[in-house]
Design an enzyme around this catalytic site. Sequence first.
Site, mmCIF file in Angstrom:
data_model
loop_
_atom_site.group_PDB
_atom_site.id
_atom_site.type_symbol
_atom_site.label_atom_id
_atom_site.label_comp_id
_atom_site.label_asym_id
_atom_site.label_seq_id
_atom_site.Cartn_x
_atom_site.Cartn_y
_atom_site.Cartn_z
ATOM 1 N N LYS A 91 0.619 -1.211 0.038
ATOM 2 C CA LYS A 91 0.097 -0.036 0.101
ATOM 3 C C LYS A 91 0.863 1.239 -0.174
ATOM 4 O O LYS A 91 1.682 1.608 0.740
ATOM 5 C CB LYS A 91 -0.825 0.140 1.483
ATOM 6 N N GLU B 225 10.788 1.341 9.494
ATOM 7 C CA GLU B 225 12.077 2.562 9.329
ATOM 8 C C GLU B 225 11.228 3.626 9.556
ATOM 9 O O GLU B 225 10.341 4.339 8.890
ATOM 10 C CB GLU B 225 12.492 2.353 7.771
ATOM 11 N N CYS C 287 13.858 11.084 6.001
ATOM 12 C CA CYS C 287 13.745 10.848 7.198
ATOM 13 C C CYS C 287 15.146 10.891 7.505
ATOM 14 O O CYS C 287 15.460 11.041 9.024
ATOM 15 C CB CYS C 287 13.550 9.048 7.342
ATOM 16 N N GLY D 97 7.638 5.196 7.855
ATOM 17 C CA GLY D 97 6.556 6.515 7.738
ATOM 18 C C GLY D 97 7.087 7.107 9.167
ATOM 19 O O GLY D 97 8.115 7.005 9.917
ATOM 20 N N SER D 98 5.992 7.765 9.930
ATOM 21 C CA SER D 98 6.218 8.519 10.995
ATOM 22 C C SER D 98 6.683 7.360 12.465
ATOM 23 O O SER D 98 5.997 6.363 12.285
ATOM 24 C CB SER D 98 5.250 9.199 11.426
ATOM 25 N N THR D 99 7.243 7.945 13.469
ATOM 26 C CA THR D 99 7.619 7.293 14.542
ATOM 27 C C THR D 99 6.190 6.877 15.503
ATOM 28 O O THR D 99 5.943 5.799 15.655
ATOM 29 C CB THR D 99 8.368 7.987 15.444
ATOM 30 N N GLU D 100 5.121 7.992 15.326
ATOM 31 C CA GLU D 100 3.841 7.818 15.818
ATOM 32 C C GLU D 100 3.156 6.702 15.457
ATOM 33 O O GLU D 100 2.578 5.775 15.997
ATOM 34 C CB GLU D 100 3.075 9.093 15.475
ATOM 35 N N ILE D 101 3.029 6.647 13.918
ATOM 36 C CA ILE D 101 2.382 5.445 13.288
ATOM 37 C C ILE D 101 3.004 4.188 13.514
ATOM 38 O O ILE D 101 2.479 3.038 13.653
ATOM 39 C CB ILE D 101 2.031 5.833 11.717
ATOM 40 N N GLY D 102 4.563 4.043 13.169
ATOM 41 C CA GLY D 102 5.161 3.005 13.465
ATOM 42 C C GLY D 102 4.958 2.303 14.774
ATOM 43 O O GLY D 102 5.017 1.275 15.031
HETATM 44 P P1 ADP Z 1 3.223 10.708 7.505
HETATM 45 O O1 ADP Z 1 3.076 11.313 8.583
HETATM 46 O O2 ADP Z 1 4.627 11.142 7.213
HETATM 47 O O3 ADP Z 1 2.256 11.270 6.566
HETATM 48 P P2 ADP Z 1 2.210 8.204 8.219
HETATM 49 O O4 ADP Z 1 3.329 7.375 9.095
HETATM 50 O O5 ADP Z 1 1.099 8.546 8.566
HETATM 51 O O6 ADP Z 1 3.323 8.914 7.469
HETATM 52 O O7 ADP Z 1 2.266 7.224 6.997
HETATM 53 C C1 ADP Z 1 3.080 6.381 6.357
HETATM 54 C C2 ADP Z 1 2.100 5.302 5.682
HETATM 55 O O8 ADP Z 1 1.566 4.683 6.682
HETATM 56 C C3 ADP Z 1 0.985 5.687 4.999
HETATM 57 O O9 ADP Z 1 1.086 4.706 3.570
HETATM 58 C C4 ADP Z 1 -0.009 5.558 5.608
HETATM 59 O O10 ADP Z 1 -1.296 5.336 4.865
HETATM 60 C C5 ADP Z 1 0.080 4.640 6.337
HETATM 61 N N1 ADP Z 1 -0.551 4.543 7.752
HETATM 62 C C6 ADP Z 1 -1.074 5.683 8.525
HETATM 63 N N2 ADP Z 1 -1.815 5.243 9.569
HETATM 64 C C7 ADP Z 1 -1.881 3.833 9.701
HETATM 65 C C8 ADP Z 1 -2.325 2.961 10.556
HETATM 66 N N3 ADP Z 1 -2.964 3.265 11.595
HETATM 67 N N4 ADP Z 1 -2.051 1.626 10.087
HETATM 68 C C9 ADP Z 1 -1.277 1.161 8.999
HETATM 69 N N5 ADP Z 1 -0.981 2.154 8.045
HETATM 70 C C10 ADP Z 1 -1.222 3.320 8.476
#
Ligand code: ADP
Length: 504
Positions: free
Chosen positions: A201, A276, A310, A254-259
Site C-alpha cells: 500500500k 523505518e 527521514c 513512515g512516522s514514528t507515531e504510526i510505527g
Molecule cells: P506521515 O506522517 O509522514 O504522513 P504516516 O506515518 O502517517 O506518514 O504514513 C505512512 C504510511 O502509513 C502511509 O501509507 C499511511 O497510509 C500509512 N498509515 C497511516 N496510519 C496507519 C495505520 N494506523 N495503520 C497502518 N498504516 C497506516
Amino acid sequence: MNAVTPINREQRPYSAAAQAVLARKPALFINNEWVASSHDKVIEVEDPSSGKIISHIADASDKDVDRAVAAARAAFDDGRWSGLPPIVRDRTMNRFADLLEAHADEFAELEAIDNGKAKGMAAAVDIPGAISQLRFMAGWASKVSGETTAPYTMPAGAVFSYTVKEPVGVCAQIVPWNFPLLMVALKIAPALSAGCTIVLKPAEQTSLTALRLADLVAEAGFPAGVLNVITGNGHTAGDRMVKHPDVDKVAFTGSTEIGKLINRNATATLKHVTLELGGKSPVVVMPDVDIAATAPGVAGAIFFNAGQVCVAGSRLYAHRSVFDKVLEGMAQTGDFWAPRASLDPEAHMGAIVSKEQHEKVMGYIEAGKRDGASVAMGGDAPSNGGGYFVNPTILVDVNPQMSVVREEIFGPVVVAQRFDDLDEVAKAANDTCYGLGAGVWTKDVATMHKLAAKIKSGTVWGNCHAMIDAALPFGGYKESGIGREQGRHGIEAYLETKTVIIQL
Ligand code: ADP
C-alpha cells in the site's frame, strides 16, 4: 541573506503519457488484474505544485484488503513463486527493473506531479534508486542458503543437522509519500527475492507511481497474486493489513507515531515487523573543513527533497570558529534550492507534498520564532499560484528545549547551533529520541572515527549525507526503527531460519 528571487511557479503542462495515467479509473491491482473496489470511495490526487485535484484513486475497503491478502496467501501457499528456481526469480526481477528503466522518464514525471518534488531530482535519484534496489536484491535470490552445523552436545555422526532459509510468507508493506517509488522498490525487492508474496500500500498522497508499476508486473513475468497493489487510507486499509491474520510480516516506513501504533497492532498475531521511522539527524562541522566544499553539502543535507527525508540533516552543529562562514556558504545556495513547480526544468527543490504538511512546516517555523529563534534565511512561504512552497530556512539562536530542535519537522528547515569541543557535540548530537542518520564533516580521520563511534545512529556519513546504496544496511537506533533494510540484512529480514535435526 534571504534567498527569494522572482520565480514563475505555475506548474508546467503534463505530458500525454502522464495525462493518460491521470485519466484512468480508480482500481486496485489484485491477482495480476485491475479490479474495482467493493465500494465506490475514492481519494483525491492533488498536484502540490498547483494545489489542483488532478485524478482519483480507490480508497480500499476491508473487503478489498481481504481480497488482496487472500490472493497473496494463495500465491504463497502453492509455491508458485517461492518454488521457482532462483534464477527465474532473479530474471523476473531484472526484467521488472528493465521495464521500469524503459519508462524512467514517465515515472520521474509522475513522481514529480504527485509528490511535488523536482522532476530532475526524481530522474536522478528516485527512479535509478528504485531500479538499483530491484537489481541488487534480484541476485540474492540465488545467494541465500542455510548451513550444515554440527551440534554442541552430541558426538560426531550421531545426527545430521542443518539450517534452511525459507521466505517469511505474506508481507504487508506500507510506504510513505516522500520517495514513493523508491520506498516501494526498497520494500518489494527483498521480499520478492526471498520468495514472499506481497500486499503493497503506497501512501494515500502519492500512489501514482506504485499503480503505474503494477502495470508492469504481469509483463515482467510475476505469477498472479505475487505482488498486489492496493491504494487507500492508513487508518482503514493500512490498519486492516497490519491486523490481518493471514499476513506473516509487516514492513513499514513512515512516522514514528504510526510505527509505534503498527508495532502494537501487529503484536496480537505476533507478526514479523520491520520499521523505518523518523529522525532528527545531526550534522557536525569540525573547524578544519574546506568551507567552500562543506557548506553546499550541509545545505543539501537539509534542502534536498524539501527536507522531506527521514535522514534530513535537520540539526546543524558547526564549530564556533567556522559557524558564521558555514551559514554564509549555505545562504549562497538559496537560489539553487529556491522552490519551483515540480516540472520546471530549473527546479532543484519542489513543493511540499500537501497543504497539511505545508501548514505543519510553517507551524514549526512560527513556533521556533515564538520560542526565541531567529531566522537567518527563508522562514517564509513564497507567494504563488496555489502550490505548497516553503523557502529553504535556517533558524539560529535556538536551544535544545525548542520543538524545532527536538521534533521532526519534515520540511526544508535546519536549526543551527555552535559547539566548542568534540565531547560536547557528541552529547548534543545524541540528545534526541531518534537515531537514524548523522553527518560528520572533517578532514581529520581520527576525529571522523571518534565521532562515528560516539554517535548513536544507524548510519554515520563522513563528508557526505543521505548517501544510500542497495548493498549497505539502513535502519534506525532508538525510536527510529526496528531492523535493517538493504544489503544482506535486508534479505534476511524476509527469511525464516528452519533447523533440521535428523538422528542417524
Ligand atoms: P506521515 O506522517 O509522514 O504522513 P504516516 O506515518 O502517517 O506518514 O504514513 C505512512 C504510511 O502509513 C502511509 O501509507 C499511511 O497510509 C500509512 N498509515 C497511516 N496510519 C496507519 C495505520 N494506523 N495503520 C497502518 N498504516 C497506516
